[in-house]
Design a protein around this motif. Structure first.
Motif, PDB file in Angstrom:
ATOM      1  N   ILE A  25       0.910  -1.094  -0.200  1.00 17.28           N
ATOM      2  CA  ILE A  25      -0.087   0.020  -0.040  1.00 17.28           C
ATOM      3  C   ILE A  25       0.873   1.218   0.034  1.00 17.28           C
ATOM      4  N   ASN A  26       1.957   1.228   0.686  1.00 14.64           N
ATOM      5  CA  ASN A  26       2.867   2.451   0.923  1.00 14.64           C
ATOM      6  C   ASN A  26       3.967   2.436  -0.237  1.00 14.64           C
ATOM      7  N   LYS A  27       3.783   1.413  -1.306  1.00 14.94           N
ATOM      8  CA  LYS A  27       4.521   1.394  -2.446  1.00 14.94           C
ATOM      9  C   LYS A  27       6.056   0.821  -1.914  1.00 14.94           C
ATOM     10  N   GLN A  28       6.289   0.519  -0.894  1.00  8.05           N
ATOM     11  CA  GLN A  28       7.496   0.305  -0.490  1.00  8.05           C
ATOM     12  C   GLN A  28       8.344  -1.199  -0.861  1.00  8.05           C
ATOM     13  N   LYS A  30       9.705  -4.220  -2.743  1.00 13.97           N
ATOM     14  CA  LYS A  30      10.522  -4.084  -4.225  1.00 13.97           C
ATOM     15  C   LYS A  30       9.976  -5.267  -5.164  1.00 13.97           C
ATOM     16  N   ILE A  31       9.026  -6.039  -4.424  1.00 17.89           N
ATOM     17  CA  ILE A  31       8.571  -7.076  -5.340  1.00 17.89           C
ATOM     18  C   ILE A  31       6.899  -6.859  -5.692  1.00 17.89           C
ATOM     19  N   SER A  32       6.375  -5.872  -5.338  1.00 16.98           N
ATOM     20  CA  SER A  32       4.999  -5.574  -5.409  1.00 16.98           C
ATOM     21  C   SER A  32       4.559  -5.610  -7.028  1.00 16.98           C
ATOM     22  N   HIS A  33       5.397  -5.036  -7.815  1.00 19.91           N
ATOM     23  CA  HIS A  33       4.986  -5.134  -9.026  1.00 19.91           C
ATOM     24  C   HIS A  33       5.275  -6.538  -9.992  1.00 19.91           C
ATOM     25  N   ARG A  34       6.086  -7.335  -9.280  1.00 13.08           N
ATOM     26  CA  ARG A  34       6.342  -8.732  -9.839  1.00 13.08           C
ATOM     27  C   ARG A  34       5.052  -9.541  -9.317  1.00 13.08           C
ATOM     28  N   LEU A  35       4.666  -9.266  -8.050  1.00  9.49           N
ATOM     29  CA  LEU A  35       3.551 -10.225  -7.676  1.00  9.49           C
ATOM     30  C   LEU A  35       2.209  -9.787  -8.163  1.00  9.49           C
ATOM     31  N   GLU A  41      -3.103   2.397  -8.934  1.00  5.70           N
ATOM     32  CA  GLU A  41      -4.309   3.162  -8.586  1.00  5.70           C
ATOM     33  C   GLU A  41      -5.264   2.066  -7.738  1.00  5.70           C
ATOM     34  N   GLN A  42      -5.191   1.070  -8.357  1.00  8.60           N
ATOM     35  CA  GLN A  42      -6.266  -0.067  -7.748  1.00  8.60           C
ATOM     36  C   GLN A  42      -5.760  -0.181  -6.326  1.00  8.60           C
ATOM     37  N   LEU A  43      -4.429  -0.469  -6.202  1.00  6.25           N
ATOM     38  CA  LEU A  43      -3.945  -0.585  -4.989  1.00  6.25           C
ATOM     39  C   LEU A  43      -4.432   0.235  -3.857  1.00  6.25           C
ATOM     40  N   GLU A  44      -4.443   1.585  -4.401  1.00  7.95           N
ATOM     41  CA  GLU A  44      -4.650   2.818  -3.589  1.00  7.95           C
ATOM     42  C   GLU A  44      -6.275   2.775  -3.202  1.00  7.95           C
ATOM     43  N   ASN A  45      -7.009   2.049  -4.158  1.00  8.06           N
ATOM     44  CA  ASN A  45      -8.496   2.141  -3.794  1.00  8.06           C
ATOM     45  C   ASN A  45      -8.968   0.804  -3.301  1.00  8.06           C
ATOM     46  N   ALA A  46      -7.972  -0.138  -3.054  1.00  5.81           N
ATOM     47  CA  ALA A  46      -8.478  -1.368  -2.562  1.00  5.81           C
ATOM     48  C   ALA A  46      -8.961  -1.302  -1.081  1.00  5.81           C
ATOM     49  N   THR A  47      -9.863  -2.312  -0.924  1.00 10.59           N
ATOM     50  CA  THR A  47     -10.355  -2.505   0.483  1.00 10.59           C
ATOM     51  C   THR A  47      -9.515  -3.449   1.127  1.00 10.59           C
ATOM     52  N   ILE A  48      -9.077  -2.927   2.471  1.00 13.13           N
ATOM     53  CA  ILE A  48      -8.035  -4.083   2.933  1.00 13.13           C
ATOM     54  C   ILE A  48      -8.837  -4.414   4.331  1.00 13.13           C
ATOM     55  N   ILE A  66      -8.314  -6.755  -0.463  1.00 10.95           N
ATOM     56  CA  ILE A  66      -6.844  -7.568  -0.036  1.00 10.95           C
ATOM     57  C   ILE A  66      -7.234  -8.149   1.253  1.00 10.95           C
ATOM     58  N   LEU A  67      -7.071  -9.327   1.443  1.00 10.99           N
ATOM     59  CA  LEU A  67      -7.338 -10.099   2.454  1.00 10.99           C
ATOM     60  C   LEU A  67      -6.282 -10.294   3.432  1.00 10.99           C
ATOM     61  N   HIS A  68      -6.227 -10.077   4.471  1.00  7.71           N
ATOM     62  CA  HIS A  68      -5.117 -10.557   5.596  1.00  7.71           C
ATOM     63  C   HIS A  68      -5.872 -11.886   6.216  1.00  7.71           C
ATOM     64  N   TYR A  69      -4.797 -12.908   5.936  1.00 11.46           N
ATOM     65  CA  TYR A  69      -5.610 -14.138   6.263  1.00 11.46           C
ATOM     66  C   TYR A  69      -4.481 -14.997   7.136  1.00 11.46           C
ATOM     67  N   ASP A  70      -4.755 -15.387   8.277  1.00 13.32           N
ATOM     68  CA  ASP A  70      -3.906 -16.042   9.178  1.00 13.32           C
ATOM     69  C   ASP A  70      -4.324 -17.715   9.234  1.00 13.32           C
ATOM     70  N   ILE A  71      -3.434 -18.388   8.394  1.00 15.33           N
ATOM     71  CA  ILE A  71      -4.038 -19.934   8.134  1.00 15.33           C
ATOM     72  C   ILE A  71      -3.925 -20.803   9.280  1.00 15.33           C
ATOM     73  N   TYR A  72      -3.308 -20.039  10.553  1.00 11.32           N
ATOM     74  CA  TYR A  72      -3.257 -20.879  11.913  1.00 11.32           C
ATOM     75  C   TYR A  72      -4.739 -20.712  12.809  1.00 11.32           C
ATOM     76  N   SER A  73      -4.961 -19.159  13.000  1.00 10.64           N
ATOM     77  CA  SER A  73      -5.981 -18.791  13.655  1.00 10.64           C
ATOM     78  C   SER A  73      -7.368 -19.125  13.148  1.00 10.64           C
ATOM     79  N   ASN A  74      -7.432 -19.001  11.694  1.00 11.43           N
ATOM     80  CA  ASN A  74      -8.461 -19.114  11.030  1.00 11.43           C
ATOM     81  C   ASN A  74      -8.799 -20.404  10.898  1.00 11.43           C
TER      82      ASN A  74
END
Length: 195
Positions: A25-28, A30-35, A41-48, A66-74
């Motif tokens: 989200i903060n464009k920090q 280095k791999i975000s464009h590869r991933l 613009e879509q990232l800036e408007n994403a629902t997190i 964009i969903l933060h998903y804990d595969i242990y707790s959930n």
């Protein structure tokens, strides 16, 4: 709720999900464009959203979630991975990034988290803070076994296979920098340290 594009950042607690999301989200990152196959613009408007809050989303139509998903707790025995089946049924495209790290790194990071919450609980005690400490302590115990840590990932892989999720990438966060990507067959070596 209908979702056009769903990006799930998944992994167990302390693997680096929040860090990756913040970096994207903060464009920090280095791999975000590869991933990502999404524009800034879509990232800036994403629902997190964290998975435990997904049912509270009020928008009937979401373009990019964009969903933060804990595969242990959930994961709950008898119920499986929480929140996802309904979400998968109402989503046009699903992309999953699973973060992996060596089980010793998970233990170290979780112990650091435990100390942080312990200080918070000592400064201002509350039942919810002590409940959080018990949960973190149980994660430390779980992560100490490479076999159990590996089982968490295997359960996740099986779930994704059942849903025929094809857009899935695995990233090693062992070095605290998101640098190496793996397919699911080589990810197990990261957990155990065996090459």
């Amino acid at each position: 709720m209908k979702v056009k594009h769903l990006l799930i950042i998944s992994g167990p607690s302390a693997v680096g999900k929040t860090t990756l999301i913040d970096d994207l989200i903060n464009k920090q990152s280095k791999i975000s464009h590869r991933l990502l196959k999404h524009t800034p613009e879509q990232l800036e408007n994403a629902t997190i959203c964290n998975a435990i809050n997904v049912e509270k989303l009020e928008h009937p139509n979401i373009d990019f979630l964009i969903l933060h998903y804990d595969i242990y707790s959930n994961f709950k025995e008898g119920e499986g991975f929480l929140y996802l089946p309904d979400l998968f049924r109402s989503t046009e495209s699903i992309r999953i990034i699973t973060l992996v790290t060596h089980h010793r790194v998970l233990v170290k990071r979780t112990k650091q988290r435990f100390v942080y919450y312990l200080f918070r609980a000592l400064i201002k005690p509350s039942p919810s803070k002590f409940k959080k400490l018990r949960l973190i302590y149980s994660k430390i115990k779980t992560y100490q076994s490479p076999t159990v840590a590996n089982a968490i990932y295997e359960r996740w892989e099986n779930f994704l296979s059942e849903w025929d999720v094809r857009d899935h990438q695995i990233i090693d966060t062992t070095t605290d920098s998101l640098a190496t990507t793996y397919d699911s067959t080589t990810a197990r070596s990261v957990l155990t340290g065996v090459n």
